[in-house]
Design an enzyme around this catalytic site. Structure first.
Site, PDB file in Angstrom:
ATOM      1  N   TRP A 114      -0.493  -1.022  11.539  1.00 40.14           N
ATOM      2  CA  TRP A 114      -0.836  -2.016  10.508  1.00 40.14           C
ATOM      3  C   TRP A 114       0.439  -2.469   9.799  1.00 40.14           C
ATOM      4  O   TRP A 114       1.328  -1.654   9.495  1.00 40.14           O
ATOM      5  CB  TRP A 114      -1.782  -1.409   9.470  1.00 40.14           C
ATOM      6  CG  TRP A 114      -3.226  -1.708   9.715  1.00 40.14           C
ATOM      7  CD1 TRP A 114      -3.983  -2.639   9.089  1.00 40.14           C
ATOM      8  CD2 TRP A 114      -4.112  -1.068  10.655  1.00 40.14           C
ATOM      9  NE1 TRP A 114      -5.264  -2.634   9.577  1.00 40.14           N
ATOM     10  CE2 TRP A 114      -5.372  -1.688  10.535  1.00 40.14           C
ATOM     11  CE3 TRP A 114      -3.943  -0.060  11.606  1.00 40.14           C
ATOM     12  CZ2 TRP A 114      -6.465  -1.310  11.313  1.00 40.14           C
ATOM     13  CZ3 TRP A 114      -5.026   0.310  12.379  1.00 40.14           C
ATOM     14  CH2 TRP A 114      -6.269  -0.306  12.231  1.00 40.14           C
ATOM     15  N   SER A 115       0.464  -3.769   9.484  1.00 41.84           N
ATOM     16  CA  SER A 115       1.689  -4.382   8.983  1.00 41.84           C
ATOM     17  C   SER A 115       2.161  -3.822   7.639  1.00 41.84           C
ATOM     18  O   SER A 115       3.279  -3.311   7.515  1.00 41.84           O
ATOM     19  CB  SER A 115       1.450  -5.884   8.888  1.00 41.84           C
ATOM     20  OG  SER A 115       2.496  -6.541   8.264  1.00 41.84           O
ATOM     21  N   TRP A 116       1.327  -3.931   6.592  1.00 43.53           N
ATOM     22  CA  TRP A 116       1.845  -3.496   5.284  1.00 43.53           C
ATOM     23  C   TRP A 116       1.891  -1.984   5.184  1.00 43.53           C
ATOM     24  O   TRP A 116       2.712  -1.427   4.464  1.00 43.53           O
ATOM     25  CB  TRP A 116       1.167  -4.199   4.107  1.00 43.53           C
ATOM     26  CG  TRP A 116      -0.158  -3.741   3.582  1.00 43.53           C
ATOM     27  CD1 TRP A 116      -1.215  -3.296   4.314  1.00 43.53           C
ATOM     28  CD2 TRP A 116      -0.560  -3.716   2.191  1.00 43.53           C
ATOM     29  NE1 TRP A 116      -2.267  -3.020   3.457  1.00 43.53           N
ATOM     30  CE2 TRP A 116      -1.900  -3.267   2.160  1.00 43.53           C
ATOM     31  CE3 TRP A 116       0.057  -4.049   0.991  1.00 43.53           C
ATOM     32  CZ2 TRP A 116      -2.611  -3.135   0.965  1.00 43.53           C
ATOM     33  CZ3 TRP A 116      -0.659  -3.915  -0.194  1.00 43.53           C
ATOM     34  CH2 TRP A 116      -1.973  -3.462  -0.204  1.00 43.53           C
ATOM     35  N   GLN A 136      -0.898  -9.661   6.571  1.00 46.64           N
ATOM     36  CA  GLN A 136      -1.104  -8.752   5.439  1.00 46.64           C
ATOM     37  C   GLN A 136      -0.045  -9.033   4.375  1.00 46.64           C
ATOM     38  O   GLN A 136       0.862  -9.829   4.597  1.00 46.64           O
ATOM     39  CB  GLN A 136      -1.063  -7.296   5.916  1.00 46.64           C
ATOM     40  CG  GLN A 136      -2.429  -6.826   6.404  1.00 46.64           C
ATOM     41  CD  GLN A 136      -2.530  -5.323   6.549  1.00 46.64           C
ATOM     42  OE1 GLN A 136      -1.598  -4.672   7.005  1.00 46.64           O
ATOM     43  NE2 GLN A 136      -3.676  -4.770   6.173  1.00 46.64           N
ATOM     44  N   ASP A 139      -9.695  -5.153   0.896  1.00 47.50           N
ATOM     45  CA  ASP A 139     -10.775  -5.835   1.613  1.00 47.50           C
ATOM     46  C   ASP A 139     -12.015  -6.175   0.780  1.00 47.50           C
ATOM     47  O   ASP A 139     -12.540  -7.268   0.875  1.00 47.50           O
ATOM     48  CB  ASP A 139     -11.244  -4.981   2.799  1.00 47.50           C
ATOM     49  CG  ASP A 139     -10.102  -4.584   3.726  1.00 47.50           C
ATOM     50  OD1 ASP A 139      -8.949  -4.961   3.473  1.00 47.50           O
ATOM     51  OD2 ASP A 139     -10.375  -3.884   4.710  1.00 47.50           O
ATOM     52  N   ARG A 164     -16.853   3.005   2.225  1.00 46.92           N
ATOM     53  CA  ARG A 164     -16.349   1.876   3.016  1.00 46.92           C
ATOM     54  C   ARG A 164     -17.027   0.569   2.586  1.00 46.92           C
ATOM     55  O   ARG A 164     -18.062   0.590   1.933  1.00 46.92           O
ATOM     56  CB  ARG A 164     -16.655   2.134   4.508  1.00 46.92           C
ATOM     57  CG  ARG A 164     -15.966   3.336   5.125  1.00 46.92           C
ATOM     58  CD  ARG A 164     -14.518   3.072   5.458  1.00 46.92           C
ATOM     59  NE  ARG A 164     -14.336   1.895   6.297  1.00 46.92           N
ATOM     60  CZ  ARG A 164     -13.157   1.308   6.512  1.00 46.92           C
ATOM     61  NH1 ARG A 164     -12.062   1.795   5.966  1.00 46.92           N
ATOM     62  NH2 ARG A 164     -13.064   0.243   7.275  1.00 46.92           N
ATOM     63  N   TYR A 224     -13.866   2.196  -1.505  1.00 46.12           N
ATOM     64  CA  TYR A 224     -12.692   1.457  -1.017  1.00 46.12           C
ATOM     65  C   TYR A 224     -11.916   0.790  -2.152  1.00 46.12           C
ATOM     66  O   TYR A 224     -11.328   1.482  -2.964  1.00 46.12           O
ATOM     67  CB  TYR A 224     -13.170   0.465   0.051  1.00 46.12           C
ATOM     68  CG  TYR A 224     -12.239   0.330   1.250  1.00 46.12           C
ATOM     69  CD1 TYR A 224     -11.679   1.426   1.866  1.00 46.12           C
ATOM     70  CD2 TYR A 224     -11.948  -0.931   1.777  1.00 46.12           C
ATOM     71  CE1 TYR A 224     -10.848   1.282   2.984  1.00 46.12           C
ATOM     72  CE2 TYR A 224     -11.126  -1.083   2.898  1.00 46.12           C
ATOM     73  CZ  TYR A 224     -10.582   0.021   3.490  1.00 46.12           C
ATOM     74  OH  TYR A 224      -9.765  -0.131   4.576  1.00 46.12           O
ATOM     75  N   TRP A 225     -11.949  -0.541  -2.292  1.00 48.15           N
ATOM     76  CA  TRP A 225     -11.136  -1.207  -3.326  1.00 48.15           C
ATOM     77  C   TRP A 225     -11.971  -1.649  -4.526  1.00 48.15           C
ATOM     78  O   TRP A 225     -11.585  -2.536  -5.262  1.00 48.15           O
ATOM     79  CB  TRP A 225     -10.395  -2.405  -2.717  1.00 48.15           C
ATOM     80  CG  TRP A 225      -9.290  -1.976  -1.805  1.00 48.15           C
ATOM     81  CD1 TRP A 225      -9.363  -1.835  -0.450  1.00 48.15           C
ATOM     82  CD2 TRP A 225      -7.953  -1.580  -2.166  1.00 48.15           C
ATOM     83  NE1 TRP A 225      -8.158  -1.383   0.054  1.00 48.15           N
ATOM     84  CE2 TRP A 225      -7.276  -1.225  -0.978  1.00 48.15           C
ATOM     85  CE3 TRP A 225      -7.261  -1.497  -3.380  1.00 48.15           C
ATOM     86  CZ2 TRP A 225      -5.949  -0.808  -0.944  1.00 48.15           C
ATOM     87  CZ3 TRP A 225      -5.934  -1.073  -3.362  1.00 48.15           C
ATOM     88  CH2 TRP A 225      -5.300  -0.737  -2.160  1.00 48.15           C
ATOM     89  N   GLU A 253      -6.802   9.105   1.747  1.00 46.76           N
ATOM     90  CA  GLU A 253      -6.599   7.654   1.771  1.00 46.76           C
ATOM     91  C   GLU A 253      -6.677   7.105   0.332  1.00 46.76           C
ATOM     92  O   GLU A 253      -5.860   6.290  -0.065  1.00 46.76           O
ATOM     93  CB  GLU A 253      -7.689   7.043   2.655  1.00 46.76           C
ATOM     94  CG  GLU A 253      -7.528   5.562   2.919  1.00 46.76           C
ATOM     95  CD  GLU A 253      -8.600   5.024   3.848  1.00 46.76           C
ATOM     96  OE1 GLU A 253      -9.524   5.790   4.208  1.00 46.76           O
ATOM     97  OE2 GLU A 253      -8.521   3.842   4.202  1.00 46.76           O
TER      98      GLU A 253
HETATM   99  C1  DGY Z   1      -9.947  -1.761   7.805  1.00 47.27           C
HETATM  100  O1  DGY Z   1     -10.200  -1.691   9.006  1.00 47.27           O
HETATM  101  O2  DGY Z   1     -10.671  -1.260   6.948  1.00 47.27           O
HETATM  102  C2  DGY Z   1      -8.683  -2.396   7.358  1.00 47.27           C
HETATM  103  O3  DGY Z   1      -8.589  -2.380   5.984  1.00 47.27           O
HETATM  104  C3  DGY Z   1      -8.549  -3.812   7.864  1.00 47.27           C
HETATM  105  O4  DGY Z   1      -7.179  -4.133   7.803  1.00 47.27           O
END
Ligand code: DGY
Length: 416
Positions: free
Chosen positions: A28-30, A102, A163, A196, A345-346, A389
């Site tokens: 993953w980029s970032w 990203q 996300d 999630r 998650y966020w 995470e």
């Molecule tokens: C995921 O798969 O949950 C990632 O955040 C997408 O980049």
């Protein structure tokens, strides 16, 4: 230190690091940029390689892709290489990638990795090579993703890295469509569904991703329904322009264009300032509406040196909304909001990358005690729970997956 190093060794795949074996089996980029920031303490060469690998997947238009896929693991992650079929899109690299991007934290990482060992960097000609890639990457953002407001936009919640932020609720709800095909959720084999994004969100994610892909990822799809200006993406971009200016200087080039760009972004960020909330917010470019939520993204502009609202952001950080010093790390969303969810998650959990960014900003602004206490919380929570995470900001309990690479990498960075 040994435990964090072990996580990074275990997640290393020969030329890059996976964010977590199982849940995120590709590059993953970032993530890679954050991971490189920690890796530079173990092996500057590996840190350079991590960044070189993401750079080698750069598209002809300059974009750095969100994910570089390992085709052998395609069934374990969705949407994968078979969904994107990037090889059929003109200008895509020889390796399979996602077409999205990203947040641009790469120049920041390149500068830190170079500074960790300038000799090792010179031996491998790391800096001039990275500089070319970064110029093209920032050029893509400037040419293809910049709005009349002067800010860059994201075209998918995944592009923000956050996300399921509440910022995206109204813009996603306004899209009548959802993905009609099967929605595989291999992520739920590795993390609790309540940690999630939801299936309804995934329906929208896949609808947008498929539409972007079907227009050959060319950024010219008139009527594309999700165009958002996010404060953290723009703050990282401005911060990375400052870093790029420093890199230019080290290579004997003119830093002025980068400083100008950073100033212009900082000025443009003012259009996202929400005085009644005391932080920055996202704007939906399609509806023109600001998205009235307090999130950690809205605090990220603290990373920019000449920011006008520093004091207000510091007050916000310490208020009951983010609870600096009381909550575990920095919650991703306002602790008092009805939309707050401590596990998902966020939408509430505290992440280690954003805590690292805030700790950096506090440190640079002379709040050394606050920065140190955030850093030591990160190190303690990382070690205690096997590098989660993210964590519940109220209980500090681990959420998502474990042995997460940037958690390990950024905790390592703070031992220094
Ligand atoms: C995921 O798969 O949950 C990632 O955040 C997408 O980049």
């Amino acid at each position: 230190m040994a435990a964090a190093t072990r996580v990074l060794a275990r997640n290393w795949r020969g030329s890059y690091t996976v964010p977590a074996a199982g849940l995120y089996p590709h590059q993953w980029s970032w993530d890679s940029a954050f991971i490189a920031i920690g890796l530079r303490h173990i092996s500057p060469r590996r840190a350079q390689q991590e960044l070189d690998t993401i750079f080698s997947a750069q598209w002809a238009d300059g974009r750095l892709p969100q994910i570089v896929f390992n085709p052998r693991l395609d069934v374990h992650y969705s949407p994968g290489a078979a969904f994107w079929r990037s090889e059929r899109i003109p200008g895509s690299p020889p390796v399979p990638t996602s077409g999205l991007i990203q947040p641009p934290n790469h120049a920041l990482a390149v500068l830190l990795v170079h500074q960790a060992d300038p000799e090792a960097s010179a031996r491998r000609r790391f800096l001039p090579r990275a500089y070319e890639r970064l110029l093209a990457w920032h050029g893509y953002l400037a040419d293809r993703r910049t709005d009349p407001s002067g800010l860059v936009h994201v075209l998918h919640p995944w592009e923000s890295g956050m996300d399921n932020s509440p910022y995206w609720d109204a813009p996603l709800a306004a899209i009548g469509e959802t993905f009609r095909g099967d929605i595989p959720r291999p992520d739920l084999d590795h993390a609790d569904a309540s940690h999630r994004p939801s299936n309804a969100e995934y329906g929208k994610y896949l609808y947008l991703a498929a539409r972007y892909r079907d227009h050959d990822c060319d950024d010219r799809d008139a009527g594309y329904p999700f165009v958002l200006e996010d404060p953290a993406v723009n703050a990282l971009y401005a911060r990375s322009e400052w870093a790029l200016g420093r890199i230019a200087e080290l290579l004997g080039n003119d830093p002025a264009p980068h400083a100008d760009r950073a100033h212009a972004l900082t000025e443009a960020l003012e259009t996202l300032w929400a005085p009644e909330l005391g932080c920055y917010v996202a704007r939906d470019v399609v509806s023109g509406e600001l998205q009235p939520y307090r999130t950690v993204s809205g605090l990220a502009p603290l990373l920019i040196p000449d920011l006008p609202h520093t004091d207000e952001l510091l007050t916000m950080l310490e208020s009951e909304h983010f609870g600096l010093g009381q909550a575990a790390l920095v919650p991703s969303h306002d602790l008092t909001a009805p939309t707050f969810d401590s596990s998902r998650y966020w939408r509430g959990p505290s992440w280690f990358n954003t805590a690292w960014l805030i700790a950096e900003a506090l440190h640079e602004r002379g709040f050394h005690d606050e920065a140190r206490s955030l850093a030591s919380q990160m190190a303690d929570l990382g070690l205690e729970h096997d590098f989660p995470e993210y964590v519940d900001p109220i209980s500090g309990e681990p959420r998502g997956t474990l042995r997460f690479s940037w958690t390990a990498a950024l905790s390592l960075d703070l031992y220094e």
